[in-house]
Motif scaffolding. Structure first.
Motif, PDB file in Angstrom:
ATOM      1  N   ASP A   2       5.926  -2.370   6.413  1.00 35.53           N
ATOM      2  CA  ASP A   2       5.192  -1.896   5.230  1.00 35.53           C
ATOM      3  C   ASP A   2       5.522  -2.741   4.006  1.00 35.53           C
ATOM      4  O   ASP A   2       4.639  -3.123   3.241  1.00 35.53           O
ATOM      5  CB  ASP A   2       5.500  -0.429   4.937  1.00 35.53           C
ATOM      6  CG  ASP A   2       4.961   0.496   6.008  1.00 35.53           C
ATOM      7  OD1 ASP A   2       4.005   0.081   6.713  1.00 35.53           O
ATOM      8  OD2 ASP A   2       5.474   1.618   6.141  1.00 35.53           O
ATOM      9  N   PHE A   3       6.790  -3.029   3.807  1.00 34.98           N
ATOM     10  CA  PHE A   3       7.216  -3.856   2.675  1.00 34.98           C
ATOM     11  C   PHE A   3       6.555  -5.223   2.733  1.00 34.98           C
ATOM     12  O   PHE A   3       5.999  -5.709   1.751  1.00 34.98           O
ATOM     13  CB  PHE A   3       8.741  -4.015   2.659  1.00 34.98           C
ATOM     14  CG  PHE A   3       9.202  -5.114   1.743  1.00 34.98           C
ATOM     15  CD1 PHE A   3       9.304  -4.892   0.380  1.00 34.98           C
ATOM     16  CD2 PHE A   3       9.512  -6.372   2.241  1.00 34.98           C
ATOM     17  CE1 PHE A   3       9.720  -5.907  -0.476  1.00 34.98           C
ATOM     18  CE2 PHE A   3       9.928  -7.395   1.400  1.00 34.98           C
ATOM     19  CZ  PHE A   3      10.026  -7.160   0.041  1.00 34.98           C
ATOM     20  N   TRP A   4       6.634  -5.873   3.894  1.00 30.14           N
ATOM     21  CA  TRP A   4       6.102  -7.231   4.029  1.00 30.14           C
ATOM     22  C   TRP A   4       4.591  -7.263   3.865  1.00 30.14           C
ATOM     23  O   TRP A   4       4.041  -8.190   3.257  1.00 30.14           O
ATOM     24  CB  TRP A   4       6.526  -7.842   5.365  1.00 30.14           C
ATOM     25  CG  TRP A   4       7.969  -8.205   5.363  1.00 30.14           C
ATOM     26  CD1 TRP A   4       8.970  -7.616   6.076  1.00 30.14           C
ATOM     27  CD2 TRP A   4       8.591  -9.220   4.570  1.00 30.14           C
ATOM     28  NE1 TRP A   4      10.171  -8.210   5.792  1.00 30.14           N
ATOM     29  CE2 TRP A   4       9.959  -9.207   4.869  1.00 30.14           C
ATOM     30  CE3 TRP A   4       8.120 -10.147   3.645  1.00 30.14           C
ATOM     31  CZ2 TRP A   4      10.880 -10.079   4.277  1.00 30.14           C
ATOM     32  CZ3 TRP A   4       9.028 -11.021   3.046  1.00 30.14           C
ATOM     33  CH2 TRP A   4      10.377 -10.981   3.366  1.00 30.14           C
TER      34      TRP A   4
ATOM     35  N   SER B 141       0.274  -9.186   0.614  1.00 30.03           N
ATOM     36  CA  SER B 141      -0.993  -8.844  -0.017  1.00 30.03           C
ATOM     37  C   SER B 141      -0.948  -9.120  -1.521  1.00 30.03           C
ATOM     38  O   SER B 141      -1.883  -9.702  -2.091  1.00 30.03           O
ATOM     39  CB  SER B 141      -1.334  -7.383   0.244  1.00 30.03           C
ATOM     40  OG  SER B 141      -2.508  -7.024  -0.427  1.00 30.03           O
ATOM     41  N   ASN B 142       0.138  -8.721  -2.167  1.00 30.01           N
ATOM     42  CA  ASN B 142       0.291  -8.976  -3.605  1.00 30.01           C
ATOM     43  C   ASN B 142       0.326 -10.470  -3.903  1.00 30.01           C
ATOM     44  O   ASN B 142      -0.271 -10.926  -4.891  1.00 30.01           O
ATOM     45  CB  ASN B 142       1.559  -8.307  -4.144  1.00 30.01           C
ATOM     46  CG  ASN B 142       1.442  -6.798  -4.170  1.00 30.01           C
ATOM     47  OD1 ASN B 142       0.346  -6.239  -4.130  1.00 30.01           O
ATOM     48  ND2 ASN B 142       2.576  -6.124  -4.229  1.00 30.01           N
TER      49      ASN B 142
ATOM     50  N   TYR C 248       3.921 -16.038   9.982  1.00 28.51           N
ATOM     51  CA  TYR C 248       4.170 -14.867  10.826  1.00 28.51           C
ATOM     52  C   TYR C 248       4.604 -13.691   9.961  1.00 28.51           C
ATOM     53  O   TYR C 248       4.987 -13.851   8.804  1.00 28.51           O
ATOM     54  CB  TYR C 248       5.250 -15.178  11.873  1.00 28.51           C
ATOM     55  CG  TYR C 248       6.593 -15.472  11.266  1.00 28.51           C
ATOM     56  CD1 TYR C 248       7.525 -14.448  11.068  1.00 28.51           C
ATOM     57  CD2 TYR C 248       6.953 -16.756  10.881  1.00 28.51           C
ATOM     58  CE1 TYR C 248       8.751 -14.701  10.502  1.00 28.51           C
ATOM     59  CE2 TYR C 248       8.168 -17.027  10.310  1.00 28.51           C
ATOM     60  CZ  TYR C 248       9.069 -15.998  10.123  1.00 28.51           C
ATOM     61  OH  TYR C 248      10.289 -16.258   9.544  1.00 28.51           O
ATOM     62  N   THR C 249       4.545 -12.506  10.510  1.00 25.92           N
ATOM     63  CA  THR C 249       4.996 -11.308   9.809  1.00 25.92           C
ATOM     64  C   THR C 249       6.286 -10.818  10.454  1.00 25.92           C
ATOM     65  O   THR C 249       6.338 -10.652  11.676  1.00 25.92           O
ATOM     66  CB  THR C 249       3.921 -10.203   9.895  1.00 25.92           C
ATOM     67  OG1 THR C 249       2.719 -10.707   9.319  1.00 25.92           O
ATOM     68  CG2 THR C 249       4.355  -8.954   9.150  1.00 25.92           C
TER      69      THR C 249
END
Length: 142
Positions: free
Chosen positions: A91-93, A98-99, A84-85
């Motif tokens: 924006d940070f998460w 992604s990184n 989950y997000t």
């Protein structure tokens, strides 16, 4: 009265920072389960070899196999309820996840270019010990 556009964290930032700092990257519970199972199957392995791209959790040099035990949340296991997000600091998460995923892809590609096979075992897959044994038996078959 000012209205907030997003949900606030229920934990103070200093407490959240302390909690996040305690999250380990090595010898996690899922990793220990995979290590124990592989050992019970009679396989011996090396741990966290820094010489290999991505520092695989387990490596089987004779089989040229690198195994990553990935947390579903941190590495974005597709269609997993644990991936989950968080609702705050989106924006940070988004950037963080992604990184992480891009780093995983690069490590896999580098290992494969060196002639290694790469396997990923997800955190949620370690809950069922019989299924994990079957998965490891399949992965470790020469």
């Amino acid at each position: 009265m000012e209205r907030f556009a997003r949900i606030m964290d229920i934990v103070a930032p200093s407490d959240r920072s302390r909690m996040m700092a305690r999250i380990r990257g090595k010898s996690t519970k899922p990793e220990l389960i995979v290590r124990r199972t592989a050992h019970q199957l009679g396989y011996r392995f090396r741990l966290h070899r820094k010489q290999l791209p991505g520092t695989p959790d387990l490596s089987f040099p004779r089989l040229r196999l690198a195994v990553f035990v990935n947390g579903c949340f941190w590495h974005r296991h597709p269609n997993c309820r644990y991936a989950y997000t968080p609702k705050s600091n989106i924006d940070f998460w988004t950037r963080k996840f992604s990184n992480n995923v891009q780093r995983d892809i690069r490590a896999k590609e580098q290992l494969e270019s060196m002639g290694w096979r790469v396997a990923v075992i997800w955190e949620c897959e370690t809950a069922d010990s019989l299924a994990l044994r079957d998965t490891l038996s399949t992965i470790l078959a020469p």
